[in-house]
Write a protein that holds these residues in place. Structure first.
Motif, PDB file in Angstrom:
ATOM      1  N   TYR A 143       5.121   4.056  -4.926  1.00 40.31           N
ATOM      2  CA  TYR A 143       4.848   3.283  -3.701  1.00 40.31           C
ATOM      3  C   TYR A 143       5.848   2.146  -3.566  1.00 40.31           C
ATOM      4  O   TYR A 143       6.448   1.943  -2.493  1.00 40.31           O
ATOM      5  CB  TYR A 143       3.411   2.757  -3.749  1.00 40.31           C
ATOM      6  N   GLN A 144       6.084   1.410  -4.636  1.00 33.68           N
ATOM      7  CA  GLN A 144       7.033   0.298  -4.587  1.00 33.68           C
ATOM      8  C   GLN A 144       8.473   0.792  -4.562  1.00 33.68           C
ATOM      9  O   GLN A 144       9.324   0.222  -3.869  1.00 33.68           O
ATOM     10  CB  GLN A 144       6.799  -0.630  -5.785  1.00 33.68           C
ATOM     11  N   TYR A 145       8.753   1.857  -5.300  1.00 37.74           N
ATOM     12  CA  TYR A 145      10.105   2.417  -5.353  1.00 37.74           C
ATOM     13  C   TYR A 145      10.539   2.929  -3.979  1.00 37.74           C
ATOM     14  O   TYR A 145      11.718   2.866  -3.620  1.00 37.74           O
ATOM     15  CB  TYR A 145      10.151   3.548  -6.377  1.00 37.74           C
ATOM     16  N   ASN A 146       9.579   3.444  -3.212  1.00 37.53           N
ATOM     17  CA  ASN A 146       9.862   3.973  -1.870  1.00 37.53           C
ATOM     18  C   ASN A 146       9.651   2.914  -0.784  1.00 37.53           C
ATOM     19  O   ASN A 146       9.122   3.200   0.292  1.00 37.53           O
ATOM     20  CB  ASN A 146       8.993   5.199  -1.597  1.00 37.53           C
ATOM     21  N   PHE A 150       7.643   0.386  -0.429  1.00 40.59           N
ATOM     22  CA  PHE A 150       6.259   0.083  -0.062  1.00 40.59           C
ATOM     23  C   PHE A 150       5.773   0.987   1.069  1.00 40.59           C
ATOM     24  O   PHE A 150       5.288   0.529   2.101  1.00 40.59           O
ATOM     25  CB  PHE A 150       6.112  -1.394   0.317  1.00 40.59           C
ATOM     26  N   ASN A 151       5.923   2.289   0.829  1.00 40.84           N
ATOM     27  CA  ASN A 151       5.524   3.297   1.803  1.00 40.84           C
ATOM     28  C   ASN A 151       4.025   3.208   2.091  1.00 40.84           C
ATOM     29  O   ASN A 151       3.201   3.247   1.178  1.00 40.84           O
ATOM     30  CB  ASN A 151       5.879   4.691   1.260  1.00 40.84           C
ATOM     31  N   PHE A 152       3.676   3.122   3.358  1.00 41.73           N
ATOM     32  CA  PHE A 152       2.288   2.888   3.754  1.00 41.73           C
ATOM     33  C   PHE A 152       1.370   4.046   3.358  1.00 41.73           C
ATOM     34  O   PHE A 152       0.238   3.835   2.910  1.00 41.73           O
ATOM     35  CB  PHE A 152       2.207   2.654   5.266  1.00 41.73           C
ATOM     36  N   THR A 153       1.850   5.266   3.517  1.00 45.60           N
ATOM     37  CA  THR A 153       1.037   6.439   3.166  1.00 45.60           C
ATOM     38  C   THR A 153       0.710   6.439   1.676  1.00 45.60           C
ATOM     39  O   THR A 153      -0.441   6.691   1.275  1.00 45.60           O
ATOM     40  CB  THR A 153       1.760   7.736   3.546  1.00 45.60           C
ATOM     41  N   LEU A 154       1.719   6.157   0.853  1.00 48.67           N
ATOM     42  CA  LEU A 154       1.499   6.100  -0.595  1.00 48.67           C
ATOM     43  C   LEU A 154       0.525   4.976  -0.955  1.00 48.67           C
ATOM     44  O   LEU A 154      -0.285   5.119  -1.878  1.00 48.67           O
ATOM     45  CB  LEU A 154       2.828   5.896  -1.320  1.00 48.67           C
ATOM     46  N   PHE A 194     -10.249  -0.996  -0.154  1.00 48.77           N
ATOM     47  CA  PHE A 194      -9.432   0.134   0.301  1.00 48.77           C
ATOM     48  C   PHE A 194      -9.226   0.072   1.814  1.00 48.77           C
ATOM     49  O   PHE A 194      -8.103   0.256   2.320  1.00 48.77           O
ATOM     50  CB  PHE A 194     -10.089   1.447  -0.090  1.00 48.77           C
ATOM     51  N   LEU A 195     -10.292  -0.207   2.555  1.00 48.82           N
ATOM     52  CA  LEU A 195     -10.180  -0.324   4.010  1.00 48.82           C
ATOM     53  C   LEU A 195      -9.283  -1.498   4.396  1.00 48.82           C
ATOM     54  O   LEU A 195      -8.515  -1.415   5.365  1.00 48.82           O
ATOM     55  CB  LEU A 195     -11.567  -0.488   4.633  1.00 48.82           C
ATOM     56  N   GLY A 196      -9.374  -2.583   3.631  1.00 46.62           N
ATOM     57  CA  GLY A 196      -8.493  -3.722   3.866  1.00 46.62           C
ATOM     58  C   GLY A 196      -7.035  -3.329   3.716  1.00 46.62           C
ATOM     59  O   GLY A 196      -6.181  -3.719   4.531  1.00 46.62           O
ATOM     60  N   ASP A 197      -6.742  -2.538   2.696  1.00 53.14           N
ATOM     61  CA  ASP A 197      -5.380  -2.044   2.495  1.00 53.14           C
ATOM     62  C   ASP A 197      -4.913  -1.195   3.681  1.00 53.14           C
ATOM     63  O   ASP A 197      -3.751  -1.252   4.091  1.00 53.14           O
ATOM     64  CB  ASP A 197      -5.302  -1.196   1.223  1.00 53.14           C
ATOM     65  N   ALA A 198      -5.825  -0.410   4.217  1.00 55.29           N
ATOM     66  CA  ALA A 198      -5.475   0.500   5.308  1.00 55.29           C
ATOM     67  C   ALA A 198      -5.201  -0.244   6.618  1.00 55.29           C
ATOM     68  O   ALA A 198      -4.424   0.238   7.448  1.00 55.29           O
ATOM     69  CB  ALA A 198      -6.600   1.517   5.510  1.00 55.29           C
ATOM     70  N   PHE A 199      -5.807  -1.417   6.785  1.00 54.55           N
ATOM     71  CA  PHE A 199      -5.700  -2.131   8.061  1.00 54.55           C
ATOM     72  C   PHE A 199      -4.751  -3.323   8.046  1.00 54.55           C
ATOM     73  O   PHE A 199      -4.188  -3.680   9.089  1.00 54.55           O
ATOM     74  CB  PHE A 199      -7.092  -2.621   8.502  1.00 54.55           C
TER      75      PHE A 199
END
Length: 235
Positions: A25-28, A30-34, A77-82
């Motif tokens: 996730y960090q290497y890419n 901070f890709n949102f999907t990951l 998790f929902l906080g991360d998504a929004f």
């Protein structure tokens, strides 16, 4: 193989997956999907662990702590998504997640004045930092208010875990205290990344996520460990 051991191996496997995904996730960049997949895993782990509690618990009271912790994990998790696209909604969801976490801690130990002293003191420090720090720049007053409220909730979450550990020095309370402190460090880095008046080092971004996922792993694992340790004591 004992059911208890199966769930332990599940926790180890999920933790390893989360650490690996966090790296990618960090290497890419901070890709949102990951990010959503990685955060979804700690919420899923919490839900898996509560199934262990439901199957193995004898008293309904044994499910209070796991239930609040699962709700905390789901809302984080929902906080991360929004939060990336809808900051205020994300902050509210995270705040609710922390409220559920704190409620879980109160299932371990009832309220005591030490909770208020530590949590209130830390909340005063963090709240004043957000309010008075001249290097923090908010585009709208509502953002500053949201951050101050969030800082107080997070501070009471940390304060309660510290108070619980000081009162009862057990592994369970130690895990929760470490997790809460890591959460505080993560959110402090996030605050600086989002609202510092000049561009800051990417090290803050990396630190934010490097400690965020271990914190949530500890919280999810504590659901399993709670009943495991409780069953061991009763036996």
């Amino acid at each position: 193989m004992k059911k208890q051991d199966i769930y332990l191996y599940i926790n180890i496997a999920f933790s390893a997956c989360i650490y690996v995904l966090n790296y990618f996730y960090q290497y890419n960049n901070f890709n949102f999907t990951l990010k959503c997949i990685t955060s979804g895993l700690f919420a899923l782990l919490a839900m898996i662990n509560i199934t262990y509690c439901i199957k193995e618990s004898v008293k309904k009271e044994d499910l209070k702590y796991p239930l609040f912790m699962v709700l905390g994990a789901i809302f984080c998790f929902l906080g991360d998504a929004f939060i990336n696209h809808y900051f205020i909604i994300g902050v509210v969801l995270f705040a609710l997640g922390h409220v559920f976490y704190v409620a879980g801690y109160f299932m371990l130990q009832k309220f005591k004045m030490l909770d208020l002293y530590i949590g209130g003191g830390l909340g005063l420090v963090t709240g004043l930092f957000v309010l008075l720090c001249p290097y923090l720049k908010f585009d709208a007053p509502v953002l500053k208010i949201a951050c101050i409220i969030y800082a107080f909730i997070l501070s009471f979450m940390v304060g309660k875990t510290v108070s619980n550990f000081v009162t009862k020095r057990e592994k369970m309370n130690l895990y929760l205290m470490i997790g809460a402190i890591l959460f505080l460090i993560s959110d402090l880095c996030l605050l600086i990344c989002w609202f510092w008046f000049t561009k800051v080092s990417r090290a803050f971004n990396y630190t934010c996520m490097a400690v965020y996922y271990p914190a949530n792993i500890l919280f999810a694992y504590s659901i399993y460990y709670y009943l495991k340790s409780k069953t061991s004591i009763e036996k």
